[in-house]
Every structure is written in structure tokens, then in C-alpha cells.
Design a protein around this motif. Structure first.
Motif, PDB file in Angstrom:
ATOM      1  N   GLN A 338       0.825  -1.209   0.000  1.00 48.49           N
ATOM      2  CA  GLN A 338       0.000   0.000   0.000  1.00 48.49           C
ATOM      3  C   GLN A 338       0.856   1.254   0.000  1.00 48.49           C
ATOM      4  OE1 GLN A 338      -2.338  -1.408   3.466  1.00 48.49           O
ATOM      5  NE2 GLN A 338      -4.160  -1.058   2.227  1.00 48.49           N
ATOM      6  N   GLN A 339       1.915   1.249   0.812  1.00 50.82           N
ATOM      7  CA  GLN A 339       2.813   2.401   0.860  1.00 50.82           C
ATOM      8  C   GLN A 339       3.526   2.601  -0.471  1.00 50.82           C
ATOM      9  OE1 GLN A 339       5.268   1.303   4.176  1.00 50.82           O
ATOM     10  NE2 GLN A 339       3.615   1.614   5.679  1.00 50.82           N
ATOM     11  N   ARG A 340       3.905   1.492  -1.093  1.00 50.47           N
ATOM     12  CA  ARG A 340       4.591   1.592  -2.385  1.00 50.47           C
ATOM     13  C   ARG A 340       3.652   2.183  -3.440  1.00 50.47           C
ATOM     14  NH1 ARG A 340       7.358  -2.905  -2.258  1.00 50.47           N
ATOM     15  NH2 ARG A 340       9.454  -2.000  -2.160  1.00 50.47           N
ATOM     16  N   LEU A 341       2.396   1.760  -3.446  1.00 53.66           N
ATOM     17  CA  LEU A 341       1.436   2.314  -4.397  1.00 53.66           C
ATOM     18  C   LEU A 341       1.244   3.804  -4.155  1.00 53.66           C
ATOM     19  CD1 LEU A 341      -0.610   1.917  -6.687  1.00 53.66           C
ATOM     20  CD2 LEU A 341      -2.304   1.250  -4.970  1.00 53.66           C
ATOM     21  N   GLN A 342       1.145   4.190  -2.899  1.00 56.29           N
ATOM     22  CA  GLN A 342       1.001   5.614  -2.564  1.00 56.29           C
ATOM     23  C   GLN A 342       2.209   6.407  -3.048  1.00 56.29           C
ATOM     24  OE1 GLN A 342       0.819   6.428   1.652  1.00 56.29           O
ATOM     25  NE2 GLN A 342      -0.161   8.411   1.351  1.00 56.29           N
ATOM     26  N   GLY A 343       3.407   5.865  -2.846  1.00 57.19           N
ATOM     27  CA  GLY A 343       4.609   6.560  -3.293  1.00 57.19           C
ATOM     28  C   GLY A 343       4.675   6.683  -4.805  1.00 57.19           C
ATOM     29  N   ILE A 344       4.275   5.637  -5.509  1.00 57.74           N
ATOM     30  CA  ILE A 344       4.255   5.679  -6.976  1.00 57.74           C
ATOM     31  C   ILE A 344       3.314   6.771  -7.456  1.00 57.74           C
ATOM     32  CG2 ILE A 344       3.479   4.411  -9.023  1.00 57.74           C
ATOM     33  CD1 ILE A 344       4.514   1.842  -7.625  1.00 57.74           C
ATOM     34  N   GLU A 345       2.136   6.830  -6.878  1.00 55.83           N
ATOM     35  CA  GLU A 345       1.152   7.813  -7.351  1.00 55.83           C
ATOM     36  C   GLU A 345       1.574   9.236  -7.006  1.00 55.83           C
ATOM     37  OE1 GLU A 345      -2.869   5.444  -8.100  1.00 55.83           O
ATOM     38  OE2 GLU A 345      -2.754   6.272  -6.075  1.00 55.83           O
ATOM     39  N   GLN A 346       2.255   9.421  -5.900  1.00 55.61           N
ATOM     40  CA  GLN A 346       2.797  10.745  -5.603  1.00 55.61           C
ATOM     41  C   GLN A 346       3.844  11.136  -6.639  1.00 55.61           C
ATOM     42  OE1 GLN A 346       4.178  10.300  -1.564  1.00 55.61           O
ATOM     43  NE2 GLN A 346       2.200  10.841  -0.674  1.00 55.61           N
TER      44      GLN A 346
END
Length: 415
Positions: A338-346
Motif C-alpha cells: 500500500q505504501q509503495r502504491l502511494q509513493g508511486i502515485e505521488q
């Protein structure tokens, strides 16, 4: 039997990299070079007595990655998957729950389709239930009897039919197990070594004569139902031919299931080898124990989604380990996804320049083509997210988003 909708595939700019996979039979990584334009791929499907758990998802997403890379390499894919909708575990669960086994099977197949659609996995063009394939199994059993590769046990009450381990000279090449290992796994994984009348303890059931209370179909050798391994053998051979590119499934299917499926096809058609690649995925554990229906230690895809977890985060979490490795699922693994997805989208909101995006896509292709090295892919993505990327360009965001979606199946807000 119908499958599920085909996800969108967006062509990705740049140079594809030829896929290389580990073949369990030859025990080496080799280039995947299908004959002609189409790669045939058979992946063993579910026995529908419970919902899709993370162990299933890890396996089917592995072959979804293979499908996507083959598309990127310019090939068409003829993907076939079965459903073992006639089997003892299904009957036992239905009896336990007081429901009709057909209704239980249908409900779990629907859940599986829904989960695969949520995960945006490419569906098989041929999605075939055991019930649908009985006539094909009967034909294959007849071939094996006719050429001496199978025999009927001497039992007037239950004249079951078995395929002989000696029917092919190459038996054992797929798993590379010795006799002791074969005997151990055969006993553990649905075999019946003590069945009276068998010529060899390892001979596999291909037609089970009718028992009271079990479903049965007519055949030239009497009413009964298919054995497990011959079901996949018939479905694969009749749709992909007696030799095709990739046979796949979990590592627990290596023996006896995949060994006998291949042996049945090879004995019936005189083939030295059914598949060019035998590809097996590792097991997913929870709290140190393999995730399995029999143990009940399951994490379900649809339950995670109901809790608000995005399918893209599930994919990223599962990609943290290499597909061939046994690995653990935990709240921490999911949180990192989940954190990785959030970082990608940022990062996609401030994507940097085209050069950095092109380099990332090249790395994604290179690592995926290297036997699906998803941990290396995630490391490259993390580096792109964390490092300076240059002046922002909409073209960079578009390129990365398309690569994440088409090559990895990871949907972001940008596609």
C-alpha cells in the motif's frame, strides 16, 4: 464455461526484452521462443470448494505477468485453464455444509472470476470445467487403453482404470524426483498407493468406476468419472496440441499432477515432451505455515478489497517476493504494498523528465524478462520514486503509468 472480461492493454513505448523463464524439468533459465506467432499456455485451475486466497492469487498473477510479457514481446497467447468441478474435496465440503456440490462449485467459480477481474488478470481464452470435458477424457482414456499405457484393475465391483508409470520411458523428467520422493508426494497429494490390483503403487487413476452417492457419466468402460491428472491432460492436448509452450501451476502440483498430466499426453500421442517449459510458483505462508484450504489459514482477495485495499496494492505486495520462492504474507507485507502504491502515485504527479522514465521502463522490462524478477522491478521503481527525476514532463508520467499497468498489471490514477 465463460471466463472474465479482458483487461485493457496499452502498448508501451521502448524496446521489449525477450522473456527468459526457469524450466523445472531442465532446471535452468532459457529463452521462451514459441513456434509461430502464438504461445500456448496451460495453467491448472481451482478446485472450487472455497474462495480465492492469496496463494491462488500469487500463482495466477505469475502467469498473468508471463502473458503480459509475451504480449510485449509481440506474441499472441492461447491461454487455457481448467476448473476441477468434479472432485472429492468439493463433495466433502458440500456434504459438510449441507449444500449441493454443483451449487457450491458454481458459487466459488463466480467468486474466482470476480477476484481475477478485480486483479485485472488476463483471462484464459478457454476456461474449461471437468464436467464439460468428460467426453474428451473418455477419448483419451480409450487411447491409453488401446496402446497399452493403461489397464483395468481386476475388481468386479469397482473396475477402475489406471495409467502405468512405465508407459513412457521419460517418466520423472518433469519433477526430477527420485522414487522415494515420488512415493511420499503421491501419498500426500491424492494418490492411492495401496489400491489392490495396481501394477505399481505409483500408477495413477484415470477413470474411477461409479460408487454409490457419486456422480457418474457413461463411457465404453462403464459409468464413472475422470481422474484428476487425465482431466488436465485431455483439456490441454485438445486445445493446445500435444506439445505447447508453457505448463504451469503451484509447486505442489509438480508431482504427481504435472508429471502424470504430461505422461498421459506423451503416452497417447507419442510425444517426448508435452511442454517446453514447466513453470511452478512457490507457496504463500501465513504465520509460518503454508496457506491452504485444508488448514483454513486463508487470506481472501475479495475480503481485502472489501476492507478498502486496492488490487494494485495486492499485486505490489505479492511482487515483493520472487515467484519461485516460498514466502510469507503478513499485515506488514500488505502495508508495504500500500505504501509503495502511494509513493508511486505521488511520484506520477511530479514525474520528472522523459529520460528517467525511459530508463525505469527499460529496467522494468529487463528485470521481468529475467525469470520475472519482481523484487528487482520494485527496487528500480523505488529508486525512481525516491531519486531526483528532472523537470516534470506529462510524457514521462504517461510512459511510466502505461508500463506499470500493461507490464505489471498495476493500475494507478494515471491510466
Amino acid at each position: 464455461m465463460h471466463s472474465w472480461p479482458v483487461p485493457q492493454y496499452l502498448p508501451v513505448a521502448g524496446e521489449p526484452v525477450t522473456l527468459r523463464l526457469y524450466d523445472g524439468a531442465d532446471k535452468k533459465v532459457a529463452q521462451v521462443r514459441p513456434e509461430g506467432q502464438t504461445a500456448g499456455m496451460y495453467v491448472c485451475g481451482i478446485t472450487p470448494y472455497d474462495s480465492t486466497h492469496l496463494g491462488h492469487a500469487a500463482t495466477y498473477l505469475t502467469f498473468d505477468l508471463i502473458y503480459r510479457i509475451l504480449l510485449d514481446n509481440g506474441f499472441d497467447v492461447h491461454y487455457v485453464q481448467n476448473v476441477t468441478d468434479v472432485d472429492d474435496p468439493l463433495f466433502e465440503r458440500a456434504q459438510r455444509d449441507g449444500v449441493d456440490w454443483r451449487e457450491l462449485g458454481d458459487s466459488q467459480i463466480d467468486l474466482f472470476r470476480s477476484d481475477m477481474e478485480l486483479l485485472e488478470a488476463f483471462p484464459p481464452q478457454d476456461y474449461v470445467g471437468a464436467i464439460e470435458s468428460v467426453d474428451e477424457v473418455v477419448d483419451l482414456v480409450g487411447k491409453l487403453l488401446e496402446n497399452g499405457s493403461a489397464y483395468v484393475v481386476d475388481d468386479p465391483q469397482y473396475p477402475d482404470i489406471y495409467a502405468s508409470v512405465s508407459a513412457t520411458a521419460q517418466f520423472g523428467y518433469e519433477s526430477n524426483y527420485d522414487r522415494a520422493q515420488m512415493e511420499e508426494f503421491f501419498r500426500e497429494r491424492g494418490g492411492d498407493p495401496e489400491r489392490a490390483g495396481k501394477r505399481d503403487a505409483l500408477d495413477a487413476l484415470i477413470w474411477r468406476a461409479h460408487r454409490e452417492g457419486e456422480p457418474a457419466w457413461d463411457s465404453p468402460f462403464g459409468p464413472g468419472r475422470p481422474g484428476w491428472h487425465v482431466e488436465c491432460a485431455a483439456i490441454a492436448a485438445n486445445r493446445l496440441g500435444p506439445n505447447f509452450c508453457i505448463q504451469g501451476g503451484g509447486s505442489d502440483l509438480k508431482f504427481p499432477h504435472h508429471e502424470f498430466s504430461a505422461a498421459h499426453v506423451e503416452a497417447a500421442y507419442g510425444q517426448p515432451r508435452m511442454a517446453d517449459f514447466y513453470v511452478h510458483t512457490g507457496m504463500i505462508g501465513l504465520d509460518g505455515t503454508k496457506m491452504s484450504k485444508s488448514l483454513g489459514n486463508l487470506v481472501f482477495v475479495h475480503k481485502l478489497v472489501e476492507q478498502g485495499v486496492r488490487p494494485a496494492a495486492i499485486r505490489l505486495a505479492l511482487y515483493e517476493g520472487h515467484y519461485r520462492a516460498d514466502r510469507e504474507w503478513s499485515d506488514a507485507v500488505l502495508a508495504r504494498g500500500q505504501q509503495r502504491l502511494q509513493g508511486i502515485e505521488q511520484a506520477l504527479r511530479n514525474p520528472g523528465g522523459v529520460a528517467a522514465a525511459q530508463e525505469l521502463v527499460a529496467q522494468i522490462r529487463r528485470h521481468l524478462a529475467n525469470d520475472l524478477d519482481t523484487p528487482a522491478v520494485l527496487a528500480a521503481i523505488d529508486q525512481w520514486v525516491e531519486n531526483p527525476r528532472g523537470k516534470d514532463s506529462p510524457e514521462a508520467a504517461d510512459l511510466v503509468a502505461k508500463a506499470l499497468y500493461s507490464l505489471l498489471g498495476v493500475r494507478t490514477f494515471a491510466v
